[in-house]
Design a protein around this motif. Structure first.
Motif, PDB file in Angstrom:
ATOM      1  N   CYS A  21      16.836 -98.710  24.451  1.00  0.00           N
ATOM      2  CA  CYS A  21      17.331 -97.629  25.052  1.00  0.00           C
ATOM      3  C   CYS A  21      17.616 -96.619  23.628  1.00  0.00           C
ATOM      4  N   LEU A  22      17.225 -95.664  24.502  1.00  0.00           N
ATOM      5  CA  LEU A  22      16.895 -94.362  23.453  1.00  0.00           C
ATOM      6  C   LEU A  22      17.764 -93.502  23.295  1.00  0.00           C
ATOM      7  N   ASN A  23      18.544 -93.553  24.388  1.00  0.00           N
ATOM      8  CA  ASN A  23      19.715 -92.282  23.609  1.00  0.00           C
ATOM      9  C   ASN A  23      21.139 -92.390  24.088  1.00  0.00           C
ATOM     10  N   GLY A  24      21.172 -93.917  24.466  1.00  0.00           N
ATOM     11  CA  GLY A  24      22.301 -94.860  24.521  1.00  0.00           C
ATOM     12  C   GLY A  24      22.754 -94.900  23.058  1.00  0.00           C
ATOM     13  N   THR A  25      24.495 -95.338  22.972  1.00  0.00           N
ATOM     14  CA  THR A  25      25.715 -95.437  22.089  1.00  0.00           C
ATOM     15  C   THR A  25      25.136 -97.351  21.765  1.00  0.00           C
ATOM     16  N   PRO A  26      24.614 -97.171  20.380  1.00  0.00           N
ATOM     17  CA  PRO A  26      23.874 -98.803  20.055  1.00  0.00           C
ATOM     18  C   PRO A  26      24.800 -99.360  20.087  1.00  0.00           C
ATOM     19  N   TRP A  27      26.389 -99.573  19.264  1.00  0.00           N
ATOM     20  CA  TRP A  27      27.331-100.371  19.678  1.00  0.00           C
ATOM     21  C   TRP A  27      27.610-100.982  21.056  1.00  0.00           C
ATOM     22  N   ILE A  28      27.260-100.304  22.136  1.00  0.00           N
ATOM     23  CA  ILE A  28      27.225-100.540  23.692  1.00  0.00           C
ATOM     24  C   ILE A  28      26.341-101.920  23.789  1.00  0.00           C
ATOM     25  N   TRP A  29      25.296-101.334  23.891  1.00  0.00           N
ATOM     26  CA  TRP A  29      23.667-101.265  23.737  1.00  0.00           C
ATOM     27  C   TRP A  29      23.674-103.177  23.362  1.00  0.00           C
ATOM     28  N   GLU A  34      24.086-102.414  27.723  1.00  0.00           N
ATOM     29  CA  GLU A  34      24.592-101.386  28.589  1.00  0.00           C
ATOM     30  C   GLU A  34      23.895-100.119  28.029  1.00  0.00           C
ATOM     31  N   CYS A  35      22.783 -99.799  28.415  1.00  0.00           N
ATOM     32  CA  CYS A  35      21.711 -98.167  28.314  1.00  0.00           C
ATOM     33  C   CYS A  35      23.339 -96.946  28.599  1.00  0.00           C
ATOM     34  N   PRO A 102      28.249-104.550  33.459  1.00  0.00           N
ATOM     35  CA  PRO A 102      28.021-105.586  32.465  1.00  0.00           C
ATOM     36  C   PRO A 102      29.586-105.973  32.050  1.00  0.00           C
ATOM     37  N   ILE A 103      30.120-104.993  32.258  1.00  0.00           N
ATOM     38  CA  ILE A 103      31.850-105.023  32.135  1.00  0.00           C
ATOM     39  C   ILE A 103      32.455-105.960  33.008  1.00  0.00           C
ATOM     40  N   GLN A 104      31.803-105.197  34.374  1.00  0.00           N
ATOM     41  CA  GLN A 104      32.198-106.018  35.621  1.00  0.00           C
ATOM     42  C   GLN A 104      32.704-107.589  35.342  1.00  0.00           C
TER      43      GLN A 104
END
Length: 302
Positions: A21-29, A34-35, A102-104
């Motif tokens: 996940c290159l452009n995602g938020t690190p802590w969420i990934w 989830e990217c 994933p949150i679901q």
């Protein structure tokens, strides 16, 4: 390109498949795998986490009230609790089979754990308040079966969450027909969970109406559930893709869960009305009794 668009609408991306996940938020990934690529998706996750917090704490006020008065079996409807956990179980299965966000899936697992605690408390006080009879013996056997079921669920659910990526890769490798059957099974579970969720409020509404009271029930249970359902539905809406074609696919893919969250939110408004109405009725009755007792106390003084 068309394949990538379809995968995006159904929350399956080649990026996630490569564990990159290159452009995602690190802590969420790292936390949810989830990217997240834009601000809308970011706030969708944040609001989804708020939803989890609401549902996590929703049961605590009710557990405390039940602990205080020990009459939860008289205040809450068993039908309400059973429909609730049935809805949560089918919700989890539906989310898992249709590869929802994933949150679901995490939220669905939290739902089930809180249901287990509430039903366990209900069974405990039901058993405690009931005399030892044949019915009481059957209730004890039912409680033992319930404990065993709880242990199994507590072992299975987290392991399924950990195996989600492996199942996703298997899903991508299956034929179109096999994927269609799995998707259809998941959507059926999703709509069944809607029926259970919407039906869960009816026994509680009827019980409150029958008693003409909401005593023994914590309003925070329903207030936090309303906040949880509102933020849950909002998190799904914020995740919608920008393309009109993908919006349609996304909407139908998440429709059972949107109906379940906003439908229950609507029914909880009626439960809120019952709390207001019966509280006013209780206050009027208390004032009337005080008004009748006051002259008697004055006469006794003379």
């Amino acid at each position: 390109m068309a394949l990538q668009q379809h995968l995006q609408a159904f929350n399956i991306s080649p990026v996630e498949e490569r564990r990159l996940c290159l452009n995602g938020t690190p802590w969420i990934w790292h936390l949810l795998e989830e990217c997240v690529g834009n601000a809308w998706e970011y706030w969708s996750v944040v609001i989804g986490l708020i939803s989890i917090v609401c549902f996590l704490f929703a049961a605590l006020p009710q557990l405390y009230v039940a602990y205080q008065n020990g009459k939860v079996d008289q205040a809450l409807s068993l039908g309400f609790l059973l429909c609730w956990i049935a809805g949560d179980l089918t919700n989890f299965i539906g989310c898992y089979l249709t590869n929802q966000l994933p949150i679901q899936i995490i939220t669905a697992i939290f739902y089930i754990y809180m249901d287990i605690i509430m039903i366990s408390q209900f069974a405990y006080y039901k058993l405690k308040n009931q005399k030892v009879t044949k019915c009481g013996t059957n209730l004890k056997n039912g409680c033992i079966a319930w404990i065993l079921l709880c242990i199994v669920l507590c072992m299975i659910l987290p392991s399924q969450l950990l195996l989600r990526n492996q199942v996703q890769n298997t899903f991508l490798g299956k034929s179109e027909r096999s994927r269609g059957i799995i998707e259809m099974s998941g959507f059926i579970c999703g709509y069944v969970s809607c029926v259970f969720y919407l039906g869960s409020r009816i026994p509680q509404l009827y019980k409150n109406f029958q008693r003409r009271s909401t005593e023994g029930t914590s309003y925070l249970l329903f207030a936090l559930a309303m906040m949880g359902n509102c933020t849950y539905g909002l998190s799904l809406i914020l995740k919608m893709p920008a393309t009109k074609y993908l919006i349609g696919l996304y909407f139908w893919h998440h429709l059972p869960w949107l109906i379940g969250s906003f439908g229950v939110l609507f029914l909880d408004i009626f439960i809120t009305a019952q709390f207001i109405m019966y509280r006013k009725h209780k206050e009027r009755t208390a004032n009337l009794m005080a008004f009748e007792v006051e002259p008697l106390l004055i006469n006794e003084d003379f």
